[in-house]
Write an enzyme that holds these catalytic residues in place. Structure first.
Site, PDB file in Angstrom:
ATOM      1  N   SER A   1     -20.909  25.707  24.325  1.00 58.27           N
ATOM      2  CA  SER A   1     -21.865  24.596  24.322  1.00 58.27           C
ATOM      3  C   SER A   1     -21.633  23.532  23.256  1.00 58.27           C
ATOM      4  O   SER A   1     -22.199  22.446  23.352  1.00 58.27           O
ATOM      5  CB  SER A   1     -23.294  25.131  24.198  1.00 58.27           C
ATOM      6  OG  SER A   1     -23.695  25.706  25.420  1.00 58.27           O
TER       7      SER A   1
ATOM      8  N   SER B   1     -23.848  22.880  26.641  1.00 55.67           N
ATOM      9  CA  SER B   1     -25.235  22.457  26.672  1.00 55.67           C
ATOM     10  C   SER B   1     -25.629  21.515  25.538  1.00 55.67           C
ATOM     11  O   SER B   1     -26.696  20.901  25.607  1.00 55.67           O
ATOM     12  CB  SER B   1     -26.144  23.692  26.622  1.00 55.67           C
ATOM     13  OG  SER B   1     -26.023  24.326  25.357  1.00 55.67           O
TER      14      SER B   1
ATOM     15  N   LYS C   1     -29.983  19.511  17.664  1.00 56.74           N
ATOM     16  CA  LYS C   1     -30.205  20.004  19.024  1.00 56.74           C
ATOM     17  C   LYS C   1     -31.606  20.610  19.120  1.00 56.74           C
ATOM     18  O   LYS C   1     -32.074  21.250  18.172  1.00 56.74           O
ATOM     19  CB  LYS C   1     -29.137  21.056  19.350  1.00 56.74           C
ATOM     20  CG  LYS C   1     -29.113  21.511  20.803  1.00 56.74           C
ATOM     21  CD  LYS C   1     -27.916  22.437  21.059  1.00 56.74           C
ATOM     22  CE  LYS C   1     -27.889  22.968  22.484  1.00 56.74           C
ATOM     23  NZ  LYS C   1     -26.739  23.881  22.699  1.00 56.74           N
TER      24      LYS C   1
END
Lengths: 455, 457
Positions: free
Chosen positions: A173, A149, A74
């Site tokens: 997330s 997210s 990420k």
């Protein structure tokens, strides 16, 4: 043996080439990710890293536990030499000058980093739409959001663009996109995985965790990134963890809690899938127990007050002097909303009214969850109260925050939570959330594994 | 007119490493931006390491030195204080809640002592920031407004820096190591805070200026508003700070990346056991124990190492003699060389031996002083130095011979003296001194000549 461990064995036995696989993955990403948009940047060193591992394997040298496995990261985790953009214009030119602690650990185990994944800007979002690099598609439910997210990290697993992903979870997330994309994700207990090198959203809530196609893959990656380091303050006194060898114990006699509160907050179509999953767990020998969670719905507003204050503090460094762009001048709406909210409620005159009150409610929720977890081994229920919306649909901020009702309590309480696909509604994956005690990851993984085997 | 003055004094702690990372703290000794890492430059994602124990211990010791109560067995949060300035890489400064409270130094109450990190150094002209200093530990000492004049303020700051230097835990003053904010109010006026004071002298001047300014306002019947001003060292005046800087809201929050501090009683007691005696207490004790005057004692305790040296020497010679020598000759020689007591190379035994020679009158104080000067640059046995300087003490019989010779050769002066011109005696003493090449004691010679001439009359 699941898919991840099987690939690891094939690599070890030399049946598949690490370099060959990395090349294939890169080609596939280049071709198919135009549509999905799960990666922001590919690692130009990936092939070289693969060659190094391959050489080690051929020479019979001892290799790490992730040898040759392809990991996506990420974009809020520092990987030296790659851009840690946080999917924001603010950091679009920020090339990480150092490796996050988790990156050091996966490198140590001979993983190959394939690239930096798309996400909601600064992890502020639950849909994968707030990225400055464009929204991500849900590979498991085309036309819909992948959740967020860690949108790119979950979508990349669902699309088969990498073996494992490192995501982060501040209010859901990891779990939210894992649920929407039908993959496996774990938010570890707060303080189990080092945050050194993770770019802050809410420092008292953030945790890095694995997203994987199967439970063993997630367990493997978590084993490697978990454990304290002397270089970080706020960590639990755990040196190492062991899950893989103990996953398959089944759940016979396990006490599994669930709450009627879940159904009150959740789409009935989703609840139907969850109830069926609970039946399966009961069939496998678990005891299903009803627990009281009277304040559960208070977690969401509490979460948004706390995360905004911490995010305001964390973003003061993006003052336009060091990274070229002042965050307030280039960021998207949701990031700005959180900064302004944080600045407002942390003002001297409002502290008592908002921030202090939020911290008090946080304590209340933590105590409530701890109390519930005294009577049961894990809490099981839905992950997200709603199905993912169609890309392009406009939601109000409150509708967007509504996705988070069921995931934020674990972050506020600092407990762990895992997600595994329980079924589908009209072809859209629905994830079962299993929340465990602090450091109760093994119990969570056992339930996830049992659920996985029913599929 | 009644004046109330209080201070917030910042001093850098002398640790090897910075407060929250492993970078060296010697920021002045290296090229700009070389003592830096992702943590002290606030790189995205960098988290603080656990706070430097050396710095925490130093803050505790300073608290004890100032007679404070250490806040043990309770949660002391490290807070983020937010403000926007180029030298602050994260946009906030980490500052602890009070570690020590309720102290006292020379009649001034100490409200609290806490720990902070220094920001970097910003050069607005060049538009450059040097982050070498970023993260160097600071201690902040806050007093109650108990000081009544600029003179008292200057005296207090001197005592304070001396007390802190005694601990050996702060960087010596100078090089921007001491920074102070002062608040001052005159009877009938608002409290004014003056920032940007960088020395004791600067504090004195800023206060004098402020009192004059506020007095005039009050005399004209104007109000002195509560405000924050900045001291401009180059012009020796204070000017109002911009409204924005005054209204700043720091939005303090406990730093989520750090566990709060918790100080145990055992730790405090361990520090107390090994810490040096506070200078103001040592002053009192030295005066009483050695029965010396306060003037000498003040000089002796001005530096911890000087006081240590004195107490060692005073075990072997008369404390009175030692005190006199410390106050006058030793201090003079050290000042001449620009040395602090910490820098001397000779041993207390060597200095004691020198004073013993003087005490037993084997050498004169004048000879002793010559030896002392040599001892500072060439530390070895005073007897060896006497030899080196050609100052072999004369035997009493030799001196007697010289005296008689001078009397023989200077009969006119003898007659002058005997006829009542007492100043002629000085001439005779001078002649003996010259003949002895300065090795005789003029007081002894004077006594002896007088005796001889009286006998002969």
């Amino acid at each position: 043996m699941g898919r991840t461990l099987e690939i690891r064995e094939q690599i070890r036995r030399g049946e598949v080439s690490v370099v060959g696989r990395v090349q294939q993955f890169i080609e596939r990403i280049k071709k198919e990710d135009k549509k999905i948009n799960s990666f922001i940047e590919l690692n130009p060193q990936a092939i070289a890293e693969a060659e190094r591992v391959e050489k080690k394997l051929r020479s019979g040298e001892r290799v790490g536990r992730l040898a040759g496995l392809i990991v996506g990261v990420k974009s809020n985790i520092n990987v030296k030499g790659l851009r840690a953009t946080c999917a924001s214009r603010t950091l679009e030119d920020y090339v990480a000058p150092y490796d996050a602690e988790v990156i050091k650990r996966i490198r140590q185990e001979d993983a190959v980093i394939i690239g930096m994944q798309n996400m909601d800007e600064f992890a502020c979002g639950s849909s994968g739409e707030t990225s400055a690099f464009g929204p991500t598609q849900n590979p498991a439910a085309p036309g819909r959001i992948p959740g967020g997210s860690s949108s790119g990290s979950a979508a990349a697993i669902a699309a088969g663009f990498c073996d494992l992903s490192l995501g982060t979870d501040t209010g859901g997330s990891i779990r939210n996109p894992s649920s929407h994309c039908g993959v496996v994700g774990i938010k570890p207990t707060y303080g189990l995985v080092p945050r050194q090198g993770l770019i802050d959203l809410g420092m008292s809530l953030d945790q890095i965790g694995p997203i994987a196609p199967d439970v063993e893959g997630a367990a493997l990656l978590l084993e490697i990134i978990a454990g304290r380091t002397q270089n970080e303050c706020v960590m639990l006194p755990v040196d190492r963890v062991e899950y893989l060898s103990r996953l398959n114990r089944g759940i016979k006699g396990m006490r599994i809690g669930t709450s009627s509160k879940f159904a009150e907050l959740t789409d009935p179509k989703i609840m139907a899938v969850i109830d069926k999953a609970l039946d399966k767990l009961r069939d496998l020998g678990a005891e299903i127990v009803e627990v009281e969670l009277p304040n559960l719905e208070k977690a969401m507003p509490t979460y948004y007050l706390i995360v905004s204050v911490e995010f305001f503090s964390a973003t003061r460094k993006y003052d336009g002097r060091k990274y070229g762009k002042r965050i307030e001048e280039v960021c998207g709406e949701e990031v700005l909303r959180r900064i302004l909210r944080g600045a407002h409620i942390s003002r001297r005159e409002y502290r008592g009214k908002f921030y202090q009150r939020a911290l008090q409610v946080r304590t209340l929720i933590r105590e409530e969850l701890m109390r519930a977890l005294q009577h049961v081994d894990v809490l099981v229920g839905p992950t997200v109260p709603k199905l993912p919306h169609r890309l392009g649909d406009k939601l109000t901020p409150m509708e967007m925050y509504g996705y988070d009702y069921l995931t934020v309590p674990a972050n506020l309480a600092g407990i762990c939570g895992g997600v595994i696909k329980a079924g589908e509604v009209n072809g859209i994956p629905v994830g079962l959330q299993i929340q465990g005690k602090p450091l109760g990851e093994l119990d969570v993984l056992r339930v996830m594994k049992a659920m996985e085997e029913t599929a | 007119m009644r004046v109330k003055i209080g201070f917030e004094v910042h001093l850098q702690l002398k640790t090897e490493r910075k407060l929250y990372c492993n970078c060296p703290a010697n920021y002045q000794d290296v090229p700009p931006n070389t003592n830096v890492c992702p943590i002290c430059t606030g790189m995205p994602g960098a988290k603080p390491l656990p706070p430097n124990e050396q710095a925490i211990d130093a803050a505790i010791e300073i608290g004890l030195m100032l007679g404070c109560r250490i806040l043990t067995d309770r949660t002391i949060y490290i807070q983020r204080k937010h403000y926007d300035y180029p030298d602050l890489p994260s946009g906030y400064q980490r500052t602890s809640q009070p570690i020590a409270v309720d102290g006292e130094l020379s009649g001034v109450r100490i409200r609290e002592v806490h720990l902070e990190e220094d920001p970097g150094q910003y050069d607005p002209v060049a538009g450059r920031v040097d982050f070498n200093r970023s993260g160097v530990p600071l201690v902040e000492i806050v007093t109650e407004p108990d000081i009544k004049s600029p003179d008292e303020a200057r005296e207090f700051l001197k005592l304070l820096t001396r007390a802190l230097e005694y601990t050996g835990k702060v960087r010596p003053e100078g090089g921007g190591a001491m920074r102070a904010d002062v608040n001052i109010s005159l009877e009938g006026g608002g409290r004014v805070e003056v920032k940007n004071i960088n020395s004791i002298h600067g504090a004195f001047r800023a206060l004098n200026y402020e009192i004059m300014r506020q007095k005039r306002k009050l005399e004209r019947g104007e109000r002195v508003e509560r405000e924050t001003r900045a001291y401009l060292e180059s012009q020796m005046i204070t000017v109002p700070m911009r409204a924005k800087e005054m209204e700043e809201d720091y939005r303090y929050i406990p730093d989520p990346d750090l566990f709060p501090l918790r100080i145990s009683n055992q730790k405090v007691e361990a520090i107390r056991r090994q810490m040096p005696e506070a200078p103001h207490l040592r002053f009192k004790r030295i005066v009483a124990q050695y029965n010396i005057n306060e003037e000498a004692a003040e000089v002796i305790v001005s530096e911890r190492e000087l006081a240590d040296l004195f107490e060692q020497v005073a075990q072997r010679v008369s404390p009175h003699l030692a005190a006199t020598w410390f106050r006058t000759k030793l201090k003079k020689v050290l000042n001449y060389h620009g040395m602090r007591a910490a820098d001397v190379k000779f041993t207390s035994a060597q200095l004691a031996e020198l004073l013993q020679l003087v005490e037993r009158k084997e050498i004169t104080p004048e000879q002793g002083e010559l030896v002392l000067r040599e001892l500072v640059v060439d530390p070895r046995s005073p007897r060896a130095l006497l030899e080196k300087l050609g100052l072999k003490p004369l035997k009493p019989a030799d001196i007697e011979k010289l005296i008689h010779a001078v009397i023989e050769e200077n009969q006119p002066a003898v007659r002058d003296y005997l006829s009542g011109k007492t100043e002629a005696l000085n001439f005779l003493v001078g002649q003996v001194m010259r003949a002895s090449k300065g090795k005789a004691d003029p007081r002894e010679i004077r006594k002896r000549i007088e005796e001889i001439l009286k006998e002969g009359r």
